[in-house]
Design a protein around this motif. Sequence first.
Motif, PDB file in Angstrom:
ATOM      1  N   LYS A   1       1.018  -1.151  -0.028  1.00 26.16           N
ATOM      2  CA  LYS A   1      -0.198  -0.103  -0.224  1.00 26.16           C
ATOM      3  C   LYS A   1       0.787   1.104  -0.270  1.00 26.16           C
ATOM      4  N   TYR A   2       0.236   2.377  -0.925  1.00 23.55           N
ATOM      5  CA  TYR A   2       1.060   3.766  -1.017  1.00 23.55           C
ATOM      6  C   TYR A   2       1.120   4.517  -0.490  1.00 23.55           C
ATOM      7  N   ARG A   3       1.597   5.428  -0.595  1.00 26.51           N
ATOM      8  CA  ARG A   3       0.760   6.682   0.647  1.00 26.51           C
ATOM      9  C   ARG A   3       0.672   7.692  -0.644  1.00 26.51           C
ATOM     10  N   ALA A   4       0.916   8.433  -1.927  1.00 30.03           N
ATOM     11  CA  ALA A   4       1.309   9.085  -3.038  1.00 30.03           C
ATOM     12  C   ALA A   4       0.623   8.612  -4.179  1.00 30.03           C
ATOM     13  N   ALA A   5       0.028   8.865  -5.122  1.00 30.36           N
ATOM     14  CA  ALA A   5       0.615   8.408  -6.186  1.00 30.36           C
ATOM     15  C   ALA A   5       0.310  10.320  -7.521  1.00 30.36           C
ATOM     16  N   ILE A   6       0.769  10.114  -8.526  1.00 29.07           N
ATOM     17  CA  ILE A   6       1.040  11.078  -9.461  1.00 29.07           C
ATOM     18  C   ILE A   6       1.133  10.922 -10.147  1.00 29.07           C
ATOM     19  N   PHE A   7      -0.375  11.768 -11.545  1.00 27.34           N
ATOM     20  CA  PHE A   7      -0.501  11.622 -13.381  1.00 27.34           C
ATOM     21  C   PHE A   7       0.339  12.601 -13.287  1.00 27.34           C
ATOM     22  N   MET A   8       1.324  12.831 -14.005  1.00 30.87           N
ATOM     23  CA  MET A   8       1.922  14.505 -14.079  1.00 30.87           C
ATOM     24  C   MET A   8       1.803  14.446 -15.736  1.00 30.87           C
ATOM     25  N   GLY A   9       1.796  15.799 -15.695  1.00 28.12           N
ATOM     26  CA  GLY A   9       2.155  16.147 -17.621  1.00 28.12           C
ATOM     27  C   GLY A   9       0.587  15.311 -19.038  1.00 28.12           C
ATOM     28  N   ASN A  10      -0.636  15.962 -17.274  1.00 28.69           N
ATOM     29  CA  ASN A  10      -1.867  15.304 -18.767  1.00 28.69           C
ATOM     30  C   ASN A  10      -1.456  13.838 -18.347  1.00 28.69           C
ATOM     31  N   ALA A  11      -1.168  13.162 -17.685  1.00 30.21           N
ATOM     32  CA  ALA A  11      -1.162  11.842 -17.779  1.00 30.21           C
ATOM     33  C   ALA A  11      -2.535  10.826 -17.586  1.00 30.21           C
TER      34      ALA A  11
ATOM     35  N   SER B   1      -5.721   3.231   3.363  1.00 30.35           N
ATOM     36  CA  SER B   1      -7.519   4.430   3.370  1.00 30.35           C
ATOM     37  C   SER B   1      -7.231   5.534   3.701  1.00 30.35           C
ATOM     38  N   HIS B   2      -6.237   5.925   4.675  1.00 33.63           N
ATOM     39  CA  HIS B   2      -6.273   7.225   5.515  1.00 33.63           C
ATOM     40  C   HIS B   2      -4.543   7.997   4.843  1.00 33.63           C
ATOM     41  N   GLY B   3      -4.775   9.525   4.925  1.00 35.40           N
ATOM     42  CA  GLY B   3      -3.448  10.094   4.965  1.00 35.40           C
ATOM     43  C   GLY B   3      -3.367   9.801   3.522  1.00 35.40           C
ATOM     44  N   SER B   4      -3.696   9.097   2.584  1.00 42.77           N
ATOM     45  CA  SER B   4      -3.035   8.908   1.181  1.00 42.77           C
ATOM     46  C   SER B   4      -3.294  10.232   0.308  1.00 42.77           C
ATOM     47  N   VAL B   5      -2.731  11.172  -0.788  1.00 40.39           N
ATOM     48  CA  VAL B   5      -2.049  11.846  -1.543  1.00 40.39           C
ATOM     49  C   VAL B   5      -2.432  11.683  -2.991  1.00 40.39           C
TER      50      VAL B   5
END
Length: 416
Positions: A258-268, A289-293
């Motif tokens: 389980k990860y705490r962050a996910a990114i979609f950069m550049g219009n991905a 489920s809590h504290g993720s970004v």
Amino acid sequence: MKVADVMSTTLDWVATDTKIREVSRLIFGRGINGVPVCRGRKVIGFISEKDILSKFYPSMREYTEDPFREGNFEEMEEKVDQIFALTAEKIMSRNPTTVTPDTPLLKAQSLMFIHKVGRLPVVDKSGNLIGMITKGDIFRASVGDRLPLTDEEEYHDWQAKHYDIITDWKQRLQNEIPDLSALFRKHKVKDVIDIGFGTGEHDIALAKEGFNVLGIESSQLMAREAKKKADKLPQDVKKRLNFIFGDYSKILSQEEKKYRAAIFMGNAFLHLVPQYKKVLDAISNSLLSHGSVIVLQITNLERIFKVKNRVFDVTFGRSKHGVPSEHAFFRFYDPKDKNGYLTLNTAIFDHDERRWKFRTMNSAPIVNLNKNSVRNLLKKKGFGKISFYGGKFLGRLFREPFKPSESDWLNVIAVR
């Protein structure tokens, strides 16, 4: 299907007294191989690149007298001004092959094949020029228009060889990575998922900042470029990177961590047609489920259509190989199609140190999202705190408020 169904009515033609200098300028400037010659609007001839170049060659008598061309080729080149001074009527091929609007399309194709030409004038019953049809027109009508738009994977495969030329990574990372790093440290993030990592620049920069990054990319060529860069990194940075090529949802469903962050950069995110909701579901399940970004960097489509007249950007880049010396990239959007998606078009032009020439073009469907639709999608996944920021291309991410008529990017931070 008839010629009338696909012919072009935007016409290039020359008069009998048009100088070859102007004919050459038209042929070269339009990127075509020849034009009809008209008296009034009646087609009486056709002049091609071959017709013009043939004037540089020796006559049959000269060739018979000197078959190995021991003569001075520089003298042949000096004939340019003489040839330019000639008129179209002196050089044109007479009695050109033509078709009418009612000619069957495949018959026009056969005529091109028999006469070894790439385009035919379309004339009315009086022989007046009313259109042109090319091999490209026939191909598009027979095959091209039946092909679906390039999907996300194919589009990025096509773009892979140019992506690092388009983007000023030094300036972009200099402005974006400090904002991402500060956000992640604020939320105690150590592990990040990047969806659509492109050529890996964001992930490599984050790894250098001490974050562990799982990058997933559906374009094999993009992933290959990123892995080449990763192989050259110091071991302490490389060990924090995990670049994976494949289907986003499938890979995420197999990820136990389980990860705490996910990114979609550049219009991905907007490129995930038609699976953007499915990928968002998979990302949501892969995050704590809590504290993720989640961070989304999305093109401000409202500005594109209302202020910029559909233009995304025009960028220039130096060639990596010397020839052509420079590339220009023109990206623009088309309005919604019958499925509700937009279309992003990318055209590439090459410069040979004298002139620009069109090289290629590709298009991809884009999800049509705005601030409100993004908010609704994220709320359904349990992200209660959603913040919106505006950004300029290559600028900071989270320093300015979002302004629909001014911001290039809609940058989103969603916290669960």
